[in-house]
Design a protein around this motif. Sequence first.
Motif, PDB file in Angstrom:
ATOM      1  N   ARG A 132      11.654   4.478   2.648  1.00 43.67           N
ATOM      2  CA  ARG A 132      12.002   4.509   1.223  1.00 43.67           C
ATOM      3  C   ARG A 132      10.838   4.952   0.346  1.00 43.67           C
ATOM      4  O   ARG A 132      11.029   5.279  -0.827  1.00 43.67           O
ATOM      5  N   PHE A 133       9.622   4.976   0.909  1.00 44.22           N
ATOM      6  CA  PHE A 133       8.460   5.418   0.142  1.00 44.22           C
ATOM      7  C   PHE A 133       8.160   6.904   0.350  1.00 44.22           C
ATOM      8  O   PHE A 133       7.211   7.430  -0.224  1.00 44.22           O
ATOM      9  N   ARG A 134       8.943   7.593   1.172  1.00 46.34           N
ATOM     10  CA  ARG A 134       8.760   9.028   1.373  1.00 46.34           C
ATOM     11  C   ARG A 134       9.215   9.782   0.125  1.00 46.34           C
ATOM     12  O   ARG A 134      10.100   9.316  -0.589  1.00 46.34           O
ATOM     13  N   PRO A 135       8.621  10.946  -0.135  1.00 44.29           N
ATOM     14  CA  PRO A 135       9.025  11.717  -1.313  1.00 44.29           C
ATOM     15  C   PRO A 135      10.529  11.993  -1.353  1.00 44.29           C
ATOM     16  O   PRO A 135      11.129  12.001  -2.425  1.00 44.29           O
TER      17      PRO A 135
ATOM     18  N   GLY B 194      -1.313   8.841  -7.705  1.00 39.74           N
ATOM     19  CA  GLY B 194      -2.714   9.189  -7.537  1.00 39.74           C
ATOM     20  C   GLY B 194      -3.024   9.816  -6.195  1.00 39.74           C
ATOM     21  O   GLY B 194      -2.322   9.602  -5.206  1.00 39.74           O
ATOM     22  N   PRO B 195      -4.124  10.575  -6.135  1.00 36.87           N
ATOM     23  CA  PRO B 195      -4.497  11.280  -4.907  1.00 36.87           C
ATOM     24  C   PRO B 195      -5.294  10.442  -3.916  1.00 36.87           C
ATOM     25  O   PRO B 195      -5.554  10.882  -2.813  1.00 36.87           O
ATOM     26  N   ILE B 196      -5.698   9.228  -4.336  1.00 36.99           N
ATOM     27  CA  ILE B 196      -6.499   8.400  -3.434  1.00 36.99           C
ATOM     28  C   ILE B 196      -5.821   7.057  -3.205  1.00 36.99           C
ATOM     29  O   ILE B 196      -5.003   6.602  -4.012  1.00 36.99           O
ATOM     30  N   LEU B 197      -6.208   6.419  -2.095  1.00 38.83           N
ATOM     31  CA  LEU B 197      -5.729   5.082  -1.771  1.00 38.83           C
ATOM     32  C   LEU B 197      -6.962   4.215  -1.511  1.00 38.83           C
ATOM     33  O   LEU B 197      -7.589   4.324  -0.458  1.00 38.83           O
TER      34      LEU B 197
ATOM     35  N   GLN C 203      -2.038   5.503   9.253  1.00 39.88           N
ATOM     36  CA  GLN C 203      -0.764   5.452   9.969  1.00 39.88           C
ATOM     37  C   GLN C 203       0.386   5.253   8.989  1.00 39.88           C
ATOM     38  O   GLN C 203       1.446   5.870   9.119  1.00 39.88           O
ATOM     39  N   MET C 204       0.173   4.397   7.987  1.00 39.62           N
ATOM     40  CA  MET C 204       1.192   4.176   6.969  1.00 39.62           C
ATOM     41  C   MET C 204       1.467   5.457   6.187  1.00 39.62           C
ATOM     42  O   MET C 204       2.628   5.816   5.931  1.00 39.62           O
TER      43      MET C 204
ATOM     44  N   PHE D   6       0.820  -1.208   0.000  1.00 38.96           N
ATOM     45  CA  PHE D   6       0.000   0.000   0.000  1.00 38.96           C
ATOM     46  C   PHE D   6       0.861   1.268   0.000  1.00 38.96           C
ATOM     47  O   PHE D   6       0.457   2.289  -0.553  1.00 38.96           O
ATOM     48  N   ALA D   7       2.031   1.203   0.593  1.00 37.81           N
ATOM     49  CA  ALA D   7       2.941   2.347   0.539  1.00 37.81           C
ATOM     50  C   ALA D   7       3.380   2.598  -0.891  1.00 37.81           C
ATOM     51  O   ALA D   7       3.499   3.744  -1.329  1.00 37.81           O
TER      52      ALA D   7
END
Length: 334
Positions: A307-310, A172-175, A225-226, A165-166
């Motif tokens: 590692r998934f942070r911008p 995209g703007p949605i999850l 939280q993620m 999910f990360a």
Amino acid sequence: MAGIVTIFGGSGFLGRYIARRLAKDGWRIRVACRRPNEAIQVRTYGVVGQVVPVFCNIRDDASVREVTRGVQAVVNCVGTFDARGKNNFEAVQDEGAGRIARIAAEEGVGRMVHISAIGAGEGSDSTYGRTKAAGEKAVLQHMPGAVILRPSVLFGPEDEFFNRFASMSRTGPILPVVGGNTRFQPVYVDDVAAAAQLGVNGKAAPGVYELGGPDVHTFRELMEQMLAEVQRRRAVVNIPFWLAKIMAGGFNVLNFLTGGLAPMPISPDQVRQLRHDNVVADGARGFAELGIQPTAMEAVLPDYLWRFRPSGQYAEIKASASNLRGGSGRAGFS
């Protein structure tokens, strides 16, 4: 005294953690898997020759017997989410588990640890849950002294839950999620490995243990939280079950028509699973009876979701620099 142990599925996510722990205890380990050439990394878990990947197909008696002969304990970590094909739910989680237990009993193996899952039940409306229950029943029929572990969703550096999910949050703007209000009790993979370690070493009483982490959250709360951890602003959108059922059915048909080439983000069976909470049942034996203090997600997620942070590994440095310039400190969010 440590001897030889066979870990079926020992090259998988949980199996590798179990192998590392047992290697430290001095066990010689056979990591039984279908592709041993792709599991050579397990050799590094012990001294030279202590941990060895070996070929095994749990659908075949001779194959299972070959890797079980002469061992003192077996651990079965094999599971599947495939509803079709040769390695489907029944073949792997029911018949395969029973085959391992039956041959272990015939070979005089003293201990067995079997990995099942919370939600296993003969009355489950998902094939996954029913075959997990059938596998437990088969294991206990042949190895009544087995230790059966039922974990909730596993998390850790190589997990397929938070990492998945990360990764989706990057675009995209949605999850989108199915079952946003369904409750989970995520459990750290190494805590489950510690429970298996106790079973192999004869330090856990036989029977079933349900394993969950210290906190219970809804699917939506876990995603929020993620997202906070990966510093991304996304709208968590809950897909209604009726729509998810239609979508999963479409994915299923497309996957079948393409011979498995088309991806299947979610299956009809998974939709049925998501209708039910995945938490430790009231009164069930668990970590407390094993003397294990489960690890909180907050202590582990930052170690691998960064590692998934911008800005990846530089996010904290950028936030610190922003604070020095008098900024808000939220420069890393996107």
